[in-house]
Design an enzyme around this catalytic site. Structure first.
Site, PDB file in Angstrom:
ATOM      1  N   GLY A  12      -8.738  -1.392   3.308  1.00  0.00           N
ATOM      2  CA  GLY A  12      -8.439  -2.019   2.020  1.00  0.00           C
ATOM      3  C   GLY A  12      -9.243  -1.416   0.880  1.00  0.00           C
ATOM      4  O   GLY A  12     -10.165  -0.613   1.093  1.00  0.00           O
ATOM      5  N   ASP A  13      -8.828  -1.742  -0.363  1.00  0.00           N
ATOM      6  CA  ASP A  13      -9.517  -1.309  -1.582  1.00  0.00           C
ATOM      7  C   ASP A  13      -9.542   0.209  -1.748  1.00  0.00           C
ATOM      8  O   ASP A  13     -10.478   0.774  -2.328  1.00  0.00           O
ATOM      9  CB  ASP A  13     -10.965  -1.847  -1.609  1.00  0.00           C
ATOM     10  N   GLU A  14      -8.506   0.865  -1.271  1.00  0.00           N
ATOM     11  CA  GLU A  14      -8.456   2.328  -1.322  1.00  0.00           C
ATOM     12  C   GLU A  14      -8.060   2.842  -2.697  1.00  0.00           C
ATOM     13  O   GLU A  14      -8.133   4.053  -2.959  1.00  0.00           O
ATOM     14  CB  GLU A  14      -7.446   2.865  -0.290  1.00  0.00           C
ATOM     15  N   LYS A  16      -5.002   1.351  -4.096  1.00  0.00           N
ATOM     16  CA  LYS A  16      -3.533   1.201  -4.046  1.00  0.00           C
ATOM     17  C   LYS A  16      -2.966   0.790  -5.410  1.00  0.00           C
ATOM     18  O   LYS A  16      -1.931   1.293  -5.833  1.00  0.00           O
ATOM     19  CB  LYS A  16      -3.140   0.143  -2.994  1.00  0.00           C
ATOM     20  N   ALA A  39      -5.644 -10.012  -1.901  1.00  0.00           N
ATOM     21  CA  ALA A  39      -5.644  -8.665  -2.471  1.00  0.00           C
ATOM     22  C   ALA A  39      -6.262  -8.680  -3.872  1.00  0.00           C
ATOM     23  O   ALA A  39      -6.219  -9.682  -4.577  1.00  0.00           O
ATOM     24  CB  ALA A  39      -4.208  -8.145  -2.563  1.00  0.00           C
ATOM     25  N   GLY A  40      -6.826  -7.540  -4.237  1.00  0.00           N
ATOM     26  CA  GLY A  40      -7.321  -7.357  -5.603  1.00  0.00           C
ATOM     27  C   GLY A  40      -7.015  -5.918  -5.967  1.00  0.00           C
ATOM     28  O   GLY A  40      -7.672  -5.008  -5.474  1.00  0.00           O
ATOM     29  N   HIS A  41      -5.983  -5.703  -6.760  1.00  0.00           N
ATOM     30  CA  HIS A  41      -5.532  -4.351  -7.082  1.00  0.00           C
ATOM     31  C   HIS A  41      -5.858  -4.051  -8.543  1.00  0.00           C
ATOM     32  O   HIS A  41      -5.328  -4.679  -9.452  1.00  0.00           O
ATOM     33  CB  HIS A  41      -4.024  -4.224  -6.818  1.00  0.00           C
ATOM     34  N   ARG A 143       5.697 -22.676  12.972  1.00  0.00           N
ATOM     35  CA  ARG A 143       6.911 -23.304  12.434  1.00  0.00           C
ATOM     36  C   ARG A 143       6.655 -24.643  11.753  1.00  0.00           C
ATOM     37  O   ARG A 143       7.517 -25.497  11.688  1.00  0.00           O
ATOM     38  CB  ARG A 143       7.993 -23.425  13.528  1.00  0.00           C
ATOM     39  N   GLN A 224      -4.162  -4.896   1.443  1.00  0.00           N
ATOM     40  CA  GLN A 224      -5.147  -4.681   2.510  1.00  0.00           C
ATOM     41  C   GLN A 224      -5.039  -3.241   3.040  1.00  0.00           C
ATOM     42  O   GLN A 224      -4.648  -2.370   2.274  1.00  0.00           O
ATOM     43  CB  GLN A 224      -4.965  -5.712   3.641  1.00  0.00           C
ATOM     44  N   ARG A 303     -17.957  -9.314  -3.750  1.00  0.00           N
ATOM     45  CA  ARG A 303     -18.944  -8.969  -2.713  1.00  0.00           C
ATOM     46  C   ARG A 303     -19.211  -7.462  -2.700  1.00  0.00           C
ATOM     47  O   ARG A 303     -18.283  -6.674  -2.909  1.00  0.00           O
ATOM     48  CB  ARG A 303     -18.407  -9.361  -1.323  1.00  0.00           C
TER      49      ARG A 303
HETATM   50  P1  GDP Z   1      -6.899  -1.613  -4.091  1.00  0.00           P
HETATM   51  O1  GDP Z   1      -7.170  -2.966  -3.562  1.00  0.00           O
HETATM   52  O2  GDP Z   1      -6.521  -0.654  -3.010  1.00  0.00           O
HETATM   53  O3  GDP Z   1      -5.910  -1.594  -5.219  1.00  0.00           O
HETATM   54  O4  GDP Z   1      -8.279  -1.072  -4.692  1.00  0.00           O
HETATM   55  P2  GDP Z   1      -9.323  -1.906  -5.613  1.00  0.00           P
HETATM   56  O5  GDP Z   1      -8.747  -2.070  -6.955  1.00  0.00           O
HETATM   57  O6  GDP Z   1      -9.759  -3.129  -4.899  1.00  0.00           O
HETATM   58  O7  GDP Z   1     -10.573  -0.946  -5.594  1.00  0.00           O
HETATM   59  C1  GDP Z   1     -10.485   0.372  -6.024  1.00  0.00           C
HETATM   60  C2  GDP Z   1     -11.483   0.593  -7.164  1.00  0.00           C
HETATM   61  O8  GDP Z   1     -11.644   1.972  -7.383  1.00  0.00           O
HETATM   62  C3  GDP Z   1     -11.014   0.011  -8.494  1.00  0.00           C
HETATM   63  O9  GDP Z   1     -12.132  -0.389  -9.234  1.00  0.00           O
HETATM   64  C4  GDP Z   1     -10.338   1.208  -9.155  1.00  0.00           C
HETATM   65  O10 GDP Z   1     -10.339   1.123 -10.586  1.00  0.00           O
HETATM   66  C5  GDP Z   1     -11.244   2.305  -8.706  1.00  0.00           C
HETATM   67  N1  GDP Z   1     -10.613   3.639  -8.593  1.00  0.00           N
HETATM   68  C6  GDP Z   1      -9.357   3.958  -8.152  1.00  0.00           C
HETATM   69  N2  GDP Z   1      -9.213   5.288  -8.107  1.00  0.00           N
HETATM   70  C7  GDP Z   1     -10.383   5.835  -8.534  1.00  0.00           C
HETATM   71  C8  GDP Z   1     -10.865   7.173  -8.668  1.00  0.00           C
HETATM   72  O11 GDP Z   1     -10.185   8.145  -8.380  1.00  0.00           O
HETATM   73  N3  GDP Z   1     -12.154   7.335  -9.110  1.00  0.00           N
HETATM   74  C9  GDP Z   1     -12.954   6.265  -9.414  1.00  0.00           C
HETATM   75  N4  GDP Z   1     -14.196   6.518  -9.824  1.00  0.00           N
HETATM   76  N5  GDP Z   1     -12.529   4.992  -9.297  1.00  0.00           N
HETATM   77  C10 GDP Z   1     -11.271   4.774  -8.841  1.00  0.00           C
HETATM   78  P1  IMO Z   2      -6.724  -5.184  -1.060  1.00  0.00           P
HETATM   79  O1  IMO Z   2      -5.221  -5.371  -1.116  1.00  0.00           O
HETATM   80  C1  IMO Z   2     -10.324  -5.368   1.358  1.00  0.00           C
HETATM   81  C2  IMO Z   2     -10.557  -8.561   4.345  1.00  0.00           C
HETATM   82  C3  IMO Z   2     -11.576  -9.666   4.122  1.00  0.00           C
HETATM   83  C4  IMO Z   2     -11.901 -10.010   5.571  1.00  0.00           C
HETATM   84  C5  IMO Z   2     -10.563  -9.868   6.264  1.00  0.00           C
HETATM   85  C6  IMO Z   2      -9.802 -11.181   6.430  1.00  0.00           C
HETATM   86  O2  IMO Z   2      -7.415  -5.432  -2.345  1.00  0.00           O
HETATM   87  O3  IMO Z   2      -7.052  -3.872  -0.432  1.00  0.00           O
HETATM   88  P2  IMO Z   2      -8.474 -12.747   4.749  1.00  0.00           P
HETATM   89  O4  IMO Z   2      -8.922 -13.478   3.530  1.00  0.00           O
HETATM   90  O5  IMO Z   2      -7.359 -11.794   4.506  1.00  0.00           O
HETATM   91  O6  IMO Z   2      -8.179 -13.677   5.902  1.00  0.00           O
HETATM   92  O7  IMO Z   2      -9.770 -11.887   5.198  1.00  0.00           O
HETATM   93  O8  IMO Z   2      -9.801  -8.990   5.467  1.00  0.00           O
HETATM   94  N1  IMO Z   2      -9.622  -8.349   3.225  1.00  0.00           N
HETATM   95  C7  IMO Z   2      -9.677  -7.299   2.398  1.00  0.00           C
HETATM   96  N2  IMO Z   2     -10.558  -6.285   2.323  1.00  0.00           N
HETATM   97  N3  IMO Z   2      -9.264  -5.393   0.535  1.00  0.00           N
HETATM   98  C8  IMO Z   2      -8.349  -6.382   0.614  1.00  0.00           C
HETATM   99  O9  IMO Z   2      -7.208  -6.376  -0.100  1.00  0.00           O
HETATM  100  C9  IMO Z   2      -8.554  -7.420   1.553  1.00  0.00           C
HETATM  101  N4  IMO Z   2      -7.879  -8.539   1.873  1.00  0.00           N
HETATM  102  C10 IMO Z   2      -8.544  -9.088   2.901  1.00  0.00           C
HETATM  103  O10 IMO Z   2     -12.699  -9.185   3.416  1.00  0.00           O
HETATM  104  O11 IMO Z   2     -12.766  -9.036   6.112  1.00  0.00           O
HETATM  105 MG    MG Z   3      -8.701  -4.402  -3.569  1.00  0.00          MG
END
Ligand code: GDP
Ligand code: IMO
Ligand code: MG
Length: 430
Positions: A12-14, A16, A39-41, A143, A224, A303
């Site tokens: 997650g948090d790549e 996306k 999720a947090g995008h 269900r 995720q 976190r």
């Molecule tokens: P998601 O959940 O996969 O959409 O990713 P998150 O938003 O949770 O976390 C990715 C973080 O990396 C965010 O703060 C983005 O603004 C940041 N980000 C994305 N791509 C890049 C990049 O190429 N360089 C840097 N420095 N930050 C990035």
């Molecule tokens: P995005 O879409 C990173 C993790 C939580 C926990 C596990 C289970 O932003 O990439 P949950 O609340 O889903 O039952 O928690 O999954 N987790 C994530 N980690 N990015 C996320 O979403 C996540 N959504 C859930 O931290 O370890």
């Molecule tokens: Mg995220």
């Protein structure tokens, strides 16, 4: 015409959200297919930062249709909050946001159960986001869930709520020693929230199938990551949905033959938030440096994220699980100035050598990474928008990732802002 699924290749948090935002230009519809507001995008447009939790990131592009598919678990409270926060920034969702009548509702007792369970599992907590995701999916499978469509029919909703609360209140009070819920209060407050999005509730599967038939491009926005998948991830330290590309079909109601391309998103290193195995984790100054340079703090819970080197085992396995046709590497700029850079190419566990993640948690926890070293680069890549301008060492780092994962890199991201990336090929161009 092309339908593209975007998935997270790690935990997650790549990045996306950023990549979905970049690709939305080329699609007419963006659809979420699993997860919920766990999720947090993050999308950064100029000076402005948006964090989307439940509504597809495509909403930031005027005129694009956004779908919350049947595989998503929907918190009425989170949905209304997000609609309001977008409205405050002059982004209207009316007429272009649709919520599946078959998606399941996250009720207040799901949140209470999630929090109570985590609190009781001292030392073994999953580190969930506390959003009620697991308990909502449990009810779906049992269900006994309430579907968004039920909110259109108050007597049906009342009956299902009453049946559910009977049991949930018992568990909350008697097993967890927590507070229970008043049926009337939950009924009234949920319907008051639902009033705000009743016009958005439709059969989204039908909408998507018709869109496919008429040749429109659809972008499926995964949440995720593949190693948080309930079947294929590092169980039990996973989320409760199918995060892999296969989930896009079950979670929206389209057939597998409608999907043309699967793009995995991976950071140039690895992070994880919450508990669970992480073979390349760096509990040292380098881990701290990556966290600070990369701003690695959760977009949903704030976190600190655990940080480590790029793990080719993790991403290669994701490539196979998803049938990945392209890979996006984000946050290359965060590695600027680090020398040498390490890549994990396999694991050892006693006498055993692994090139995939073992399914047993105990075995995986004992795995030690096998690293190869890569020279770092002295010219910064931050903000680079042209492959030709990348330092040679960065090009060869990316080339090595392609070799180890067996997937072509489609795009490299070099900063937070929408335009800070360079594209190698277009996944919509078949
Ligand atoms: P998601 O959940 O996969 O959409 O990713 P998150 O938003 O949770 O976390 C990715 C973080 O990396 C965010 O703060 C983005 O603004 C940041 N980000 C994305 N791509 C890049 C990049 O190429 N360089 C840097 N420095 N930050 C990035
Ligand atoms: P995005 O879409 C990173 C993790 C939580 C926990 C596990 C289970 O932003 O990439 P949950 O609340 O889903 O039952 O928690 O999954 N987790 C994530 N980690 N990015 C996320 O979403 C996540 N959504 C859930 O931290 O370890
Ligand atoms: Mg995220």
């Amino acid at each position: 015409m092309s339908d593209v699924v975007i998935v997270g290749a790690q935990w997650g948090d790549e990045g996306k959200g950023k990549i979905v935002d970049v690709y939305t230009e080329r699609a007419q519809i963006v659809a979420r297919f699993q997860g919920g507001h766990n999720a947090g995008h993050t999308v950064v447009v100029g000076e402005e930062t948006f964090i989307l939790h439940l509504i597809p990131s495509g909403i930031l592009h005027e005129g694009k249709t956004c779908v919350i598919g049947n595989g998503v678990v929907v918190s009425p409270e989170a949905l209304v909050k997000e609609m309001d926060s977008l409205a405050r920034r002059d982004i209207a969702v009316e007429g272009r946001l649709f919520v599946s009548d078959r998606s399941h509702v996250i009720m207040p007792y799901h949140v209470a159960l999630d929090i109570a369970r985590e609190g009781k599992s001292a030392g073994k907590a999953i580190g969930t986001t506390g959003r009620g995701i697991g308990p909502a999916y449990e009810d779906k499978a049992a269900r006994s869930g309430i579907r968004i469509g039920d909110l259109e029919n108050p007597p049906v909703f009342r009956e299902r709520l009453s049946d559910a609360l009977d049991f949930k209140n018992f568990v909350l009070r008697e097993y967890f020693g927590a507070d229970g819920f008043d049926e009337e209060e939950v009924y009234e407050s949920t319907l008051a929230l639902a009033d705000r999005f009743l016009p958005f509730i439709i059969d989204t599967g039908d909408l998507l199938q018709k869109a496919i038939a008429s040749g429109r491009n659809i972008l499926f926005e995964g949440a995720q990551g593949s190693h948080l998948d309930v079947d294929h991830g590092t169980y039990p330290y996973v989320t409760s949905s199918s995060t892999v590309a296969g989930g896009a079909c079950a979670g929206t109601g389209i057939g597998p033959k409608s999907i043309d391309t699967v793009v995995g998103i991976s950071k140039a290193y690895t992070t994880r938030v919450g508990s669970g195995p992480f073979p390349t984790e760096l509990a040292d100054e380098m881990g701290e440096r990556i966290r600070e340079e990369g701003g690695e703090y959760g977009a949903t819970t704030g976190r600190p994220r655990r940080c480590g080197w790029f793990d080719a085992v993790v991403v290669r396995q994701s490539a196979r699980l998803n049938g990945m046709t392209g890979l996006v590497i984000t946050k290359l700029d965060v590695l600027d100035g680090i020398d040498p850079i390490r890549i994990c190419v396999g694991y050892t566990c006693g006498e055993n050598r692994y090139d995939v993640l073992p399914s047993g948690l105990q075995e995986l926890e004992k795995c030690r990474p096998v690293y190869e070293e890569h020279p770092g680069w002295s010219t910064p890549t931050a903000g680079c928008r042209d492959w030709e301008h990348l330092p040679q060492e960065a090009k060869s780092y990316i080339g090595r990732i392609e070799e180890l994962t067996g997937v072509r890199v489609t795009l490299v991201s070099t900063g937070q802002e929408r335009s800070e990336h360079l594209e190698l090929f277009d996944p919509f161009d078949r």
